[in-house]
Design a protein around this motif. Structure first.
Motif, short mmCIF file in Angstrom:
data_model
loop_
_atom_site.label_atom_id
_atom_site.label_comp_id
_atom_site.label_asym_id
_atom_site.label_seq_id
_atom_site.Cartn_x
_atom_site.Cartn_y
_atom_site.Cartn_z
N VAL A 103 0.84 -1.20 0.00
CA VAL A 103 0.00 0.00 0.00
C VAL A 103 0.86 1.24 0.00
O VAL A 103 0.68 2.15 -0.83
CB VAL A 103 -0.96 -0.01 1.22
CG1 VAL A 103 -1.66 1.33 1.38
CG2 VAL A 103 -1.97 -1.14 1.08
N ARG A 116 -6.23 1.37 -0.94
CA ARG A 116 -7.10 0.19 -0.80
C ARG A 116 -8.51 0.49 -1.26
O ARG A 116 -9.20 -0.37 -1.82
CB ARG A 116 -7.08 -0.29 0.65
CG ARG A 116 -5.80 -0.97 1.06
CD ARG A 116 -5.75 -1.24 2.55
NE ARG A 116 -5.61 -0.02 3.32
CZ ARG A 116 -5.43 0.02 4.63
NH1 ARG A 116 -5.38 -1.11 5.32
NH2 ARG A 116 -5.28 1.17 5.27
N GLY A 149 -4.91 -5.08 -1.20
CA GLY A 149 -5.84 -4.75 -2.27
C GLY A 149 -5.37 -4.86 -3.69
O GLY A 149 -6.21 -5.06 -4.59
#
Length: 443
Positions: free
Chosen positions: A122, A184, A229
């Motif tokens: 991320v 995300r 994600g």
């Protein structure tokens, strides 16, 4: 055994005792989440697991109630979709919201996983977007660091992956802005839009509960949704590319697939499968157009990063994932390929030999029995990516999400299956597509 035979057998087993299988699934998921909550060192994983124990436990309780109260008054509460909804709200949305807010208090780039409210991919992807705007390349120039590089200085993704981080790079900087542009959320939105587009391409077919369990409620999906994600967005785009190819839109499929492969190279084996699908359905000219467009898009989007700093591109995207950089990749889940390679030089050679043999076997499968429908293609993609994940020396358990999602999508794509290779003039109308039927099935 063909794809449809495998699907039919699975459907018969599932139809015989769907609630029993649901209960076994939710019980296993509850046990996995509980073990993760008690033992994992990653803060984000433990937060997700705590919510997931409740989510899967509620879904299990609801399933048991369905099984033992068959005479209760009918209503929406007696749908097996209630279990899916419980997992979605309690096991996905709630932990994601908690971790996004918790991340505002810090923890990124910490050496301790106990401080991470988001997995390293991320922060790395968000940094790559910022670097892309500042320097024209999403990759850190390791020669300018002033210290030996560590694993988080690397960005092992293609240049397109940086685009997902642009909302935060452009609109972040305040607590509200940072929370709303957490990458995300971008990944989740892209995945959702891909699902909607795929279903529309397929004529809004009925979605089996079992498909939703594999694609949404399974722990690999739910955990990735809350803590990282990127793989969810990539696999959703891959399924959309398959839908485009299966509905005889090879040009659009090639363009999308070229962009996706330029975000994450793990998609490249799927491009081979879809090429066989296009050739089998539409012939050599369509295959040539597909291959040309895919290659052109894939090459063109890499070009800016190569022109700005080719050595940096190769260090991040090629050398680091291959284990040839100054720092080794942390991808080392105890799967067969890694375990074999960890025995020494001979083991590493053996792992690569096994991987090459598996790739050859899958290629022969494609040549001898090429896919003729989206379901066929997804089965081969699932097998290929699953084999790659199991046998690659540097890999992650989480990559198996590509298998579960594609297998779940296969159950939906079966409504597009045709009994023989087709051309645009001979494609039989899909009854689901022509009727515009929309539905959710319980099987």
């Amino acid at each position: 055994m063909g794809t449809q035979a495998i699907i039919d057998r699975a459907r018969r087993v599932s139809a015989a005792s769907p609630l029993r299988l649901d209960a076994v699934l939710y019980l296993a998921c509850t046990g996995y989440a509980l073990a993760l909550a008690l033992t994992d060192r990653h803060f984000g994983f433990r937060v997700w697991a705590a919510f997931a124990v409740a989510a899967y436990g509620l879904a299990l309780g609801h399933t048991c109630w369905l099984a033992f109260s068959r005479r209760a008054r009918p209503g929406w509460w007696r749908s097996r979709w209630v279990g899916i909804a419980l997992v979605g709200v309690v096991g996905m949305l709630a932990p994601l919201a908690t971790l996004v807010v918790r991340r505002l208090s810090g923890g990124d780039w910490s050496a301790s996983p106990g401080a991470w409210s988001a997995q390293p991919e991320v922060w790395v992807i968000e940094r790559s977007a910022r670097l892309l705007l500042e320097s024209g390349t999403p990759y850190v120039d390791l020669t300018t660091l002033g210290h030996p590089p560590d694993v988080y200085d690397y960005t092992p993704y293609g240049p397109v992956m940086a685009l997902f981080g642009l909302p935060r790079a452009l609109l972040g900087g305040t607590p509200i802005g940072d929370a709303l542009t957490d990458v995300r959320l971008v990944f989740a939105l892209v995945a959702l839009l891909c699902v909607v587009a795929t279903l529309r391409l397929l004529g809004n077919p009925a979605v089996p509960v079992r498909a939703a369990q594999l694609t949404v409620a399974f722990p690999l999906t739910a955990l990735t949704f809350a803590t990282a994600g990127p793989d969810l967005a990539i696999v959703a785009l891959l399924v959309l590319a398959c839908a485009l190819a299966a509905t005889d839109r090879p040009g659009q499929s090639a363009i999308l697939l070229g962009l996706v492969a330029a975000a994450k190279l793990i998609v490249l084996p799927a491009a081979v499968v879809l090429a066989f699908l296009v050739a089998n359905r539409l012939g050599g000219r369509a295959l040539a157009r597909f291959a040309l467009l895919f290659t052109a898009v894939f090459a063109v989007v890499q070009l800016p990063a190569l022109l700005v700093a080719a050595h940096t591109f190769f260090e991040h995207v090629i050398r680091f994932p291959a284990g040839l950089a100054a720092v080794s990749s942390p991808a080392a889940s105890p799967l067969p390929g890694h375990l074999i390679a960890s025995t020494g030089t001979a083991g590493k050679v053996a792992a690569y030999v096994l991987l090459a043999a598996a790739a050859l076997a899958i290629l022969l499968w494609l040549v001898r029995k090429p896919p003729h429908s989206g379901a066929d293609a997804l089965l081969r993609i699932a097998v290929g990516l699953g084999t790659f994940t199991m046998l690659t020396p540097a890999t992650r358990f989480g990559y198996l999400v590509y298998c579960t999602v594609t297998l779940g999508a296969l159950l939906v794509f079966r409504h597009r299956a045709t009994p023989y290779p087709a051309t645009p003039s001979t494609v039989e109308p899909d009854p689901d597509a022509t009727s515009g039927r929309v539905g959710l099935t319980s099987s």
